[in-house]
Design a protein around this motif. Structure first.
Motif, PDB file in Angstrom:
ATOM      1  N   UNK A   8       0.837  -1.209   0.000  1.00 17.22           N
ATOM      2  CA  UNK A   8       0.000   0.000   0.000  1.00 17.22           C
ATOM      3  C   UNK A   8       0.868   1.254   0.000  1.00 17.22           C
ATOM      4  N   UNK A   9       1.983   1.219   0.709  1.00 14.14           N
ATOM      5  CA  UNK A   9       2.904   2.360   0.696  1.00 14.14           C
ATOM      6  C   UNK A   9       3.522   2.513  -0.694  1.00 14.14           C
ATOM      7  N   UNK A  10       3.952   1.401  -1.291  1.00 13.08           N
ATOM      8  CA  UNK A  10       4.530   1.446  -2.651  1.00 13.08           C
ATOM      9  C   UNK A  10       3.513   2.020  -3.635  1.00 13.08           C
ATOM     10  N   UNK A  11       2.254   1.652  -3.475  1.00 15.56           N
ATOM     11  CA  UNK A  11       1.193   2.115  -4.387  1.00 15.56           C
ATOM     12  C   UNK A  11       0.763   3.554  -4.095  1.00 15.56           C
ATOM     13  N   UNK A  12       1.274   4.116  -3.018  1.00 12.18           N
ATOM     14  CA  UNK A  12       0.895   5.495  -2.660  1.00 12.18           C
ATOM     15  C   UNK A  12      -0.466   5.584  -1.991  1.00 12.18           C
ATOM     16  N   UNK A  13      -1.000   4.444  -1.560  1.00 10.67           N
ATOM     17  CA  UNK A  13      -2.324   4.437  -0.902  1.00 10.67           C
ATOM     18  C   UNK A  13      -2.220   4.827   0.576  1.00 10.67           C
ATOM     19  N   UNK A  14      -1.015   4.652   1.122  1.00 16.04           N
ATOM     20  CA  UNK A  14      -0.727   5.064   2.508  1.00 16.04           C
ATOM     21  C   UNK A  14       0.475   5.996   2.436  1.00 16.04           C
ATOM     22  N   UNK A  15       0.426   7.134   3.117  1.00 13.77           N
ATOM     23  CA  UNK A  15       1.568   8.057   3.030  1.00 13.77           C
ATOM     24  C   UNK A  15       2.808   7.497   3.718  1.00 13.77           C
ATOM     25  N   UNK A  24      12.561  -0.170  -9.137  1.00 11.33           N
ATOM     26  CA  UNK A  24      12.533  -1.423  -8.378  1.00 11.33           C
ATOM     27  C   UNK A  24      12.414  -1.259  -6.869  1.00 11.33           C
ATOM     28  N   UNK A  25      12.892  -0.159  -6.319  1.00  9.22           N
ATOM     29  CA  UNK A  25      12.957  -0.042  -4.858  1.00  9.22           C
ATOM     30  C   UNK A  25      12.360   1.268  -4.351  1.00  9.22           C
ATOM     31  N   UNK A  26      11.973   1.225  -3.081  1.00 10.35           N
ATOM     32  CA  UNK A  26      11.497   2.424  -2.378  1.00 10.35           C
ATOM     33  C   UNK A  26      12.191   2.452  -1.018  1.00 10.35           C
ATOM     34  N   UNK A  27      12.697   3.614  -0.651  1.00 12.96           N
ATOM     35  CA  UNK A  27      13.284   3.798   0.687  1.00 12.96           C
ATOM     36  C   UNK A  27      12.491   4.878   1.399  1.00 12.96           C
ATOM     37  N   UNK A  42      12.672  -1.271   0.514  1.00 19.58           N
ATOM     38  CA  UNK A  42      11.798  -2.383   0.130  1.00 19.58           C
ATOM     39  C   UNK A  42      11.794  -2.543  -1.390  1.00 19.58           C
ATOM     40  N   UNK A  43      11.654  -3.788  -1.869  1.00 14.43           N
ATOM     41  CA  UNK A  43      11.420  -3.979  -3.302  1.00 14.43           C
ATOM     42  C   UNK A  43       9.984  -3.567  -3.615  1.00 14.43           C
ATOM     43  N   UNK A  44       9.772  -2.993  -4.791  1.00 13.84           N
ATOM     44  CA  UNK A  44       8.391  -2.609  -5.131  1.00 13.84           C
ATOM     45  C   UNK A  44       7.515  -3.833  -5.375  1.00 13.84           C
ATOM     46  N   UNK A  45       8.124  -4.895  -5.908  1.00 15.27           N
ATOM     47  CA  UNK A  45       7.361  -6.126  -6.155  1.00 15.27           C
ATOM     48  C   UNK A  45       7.280  -6.925  -4.848  1.00 15.27           C
ATOM     49  N   UNK A  46       6.098  -7.334  -4.489  1.00 11.55           N
ATOM     50  CA  UNK A  46       5.910  -8.037  -3.212  1.00 11.55           C
ATOM     51  C   UNK A  46       6.656  -9.371  -3.161  1.00 11.55           C
TER      52      UNK A  46
END
Ligand code: 5GP
Ligand code: ZN
Length: 138
Positions: A8-15, A24-27, A42-46
């Motif tokens: 949900x964080x990767x998708x921008x649904x949770x701030x 590929x990644x989000x920090x 985190x990797x963007x792909x679950x």
């Protein structure tokens, strides 16, 4: 909305407090800030945790870790950084989407104590264990 909080964080649904993002990644900052600047990569792909990641997916994740850790250390004036990834509940994993903790360290002033209970080395036992665990391929 996904069942997985980090999806949900990767998708921008949770701030989240994003520090870095690419294909590929989000920090982002961990909400609990165990030390100042405590971050999650985190990797963007679950995937559930590192134990189920293949070489390609884990390479894409770890390729970015040194630069993210270096920049955290520099920007915060930290003296060091710990890296930690909990795999499964017995190891302390509470969010089941692969993540790497980066914990900036500030000499003796950050209140975090990580210590290994060192035992006297038993060399025959080590040799026997290595025989049991030796890997032909990985
Ligand atoms: P684990 O215990 O699975 O290794 O670490 C999970 C981490 O995720 C914890 O340090 C916790 O503080 C962090 N966390 C849980 N929910 C959220 C959230 O919604 N946002 C952020 N930024 N961190 C979270
Ligand atoms: Zn997920």
């Amino acid at each position: 909305m996904s069942d997985c909080i980090f999806c949900s964080i990767v998708a921008g649904e949770i701030p989240s407090s994003t520090l870095y993002e690419d294909e590929h990644v989000l920090a982002f900052l961990d909400i609990t800030q165990v030390t100042k600047g405590h971050s999650l990569v985190v990797p963007k792909k679950h995937s559930r945790n590192l134990l189920e990641m293949d070489e390609q997916a884990s390479s894409a994740l770890f390729a970015k870790i040194p630069a993210i850790a270096q920049q955290l250390k520099e920007k915060l004036g930290a003296s060091g950084v710990n890296l930690l990834s909990n795999m499964e509940a017995s190891a302390g994993q509470t969010v089941f989407h692969t993540h790497v903790h980066l914990l900036p360290r500030f000499d003796d002033q950050d209140g975090l104590h990580i210590s290994f209970d060192a035992k006297e080395p038993d060399f025959p036992a080590l040799a026997q264990l290595a025989d049991q665990l030796r890997m032909e391929t990985v």
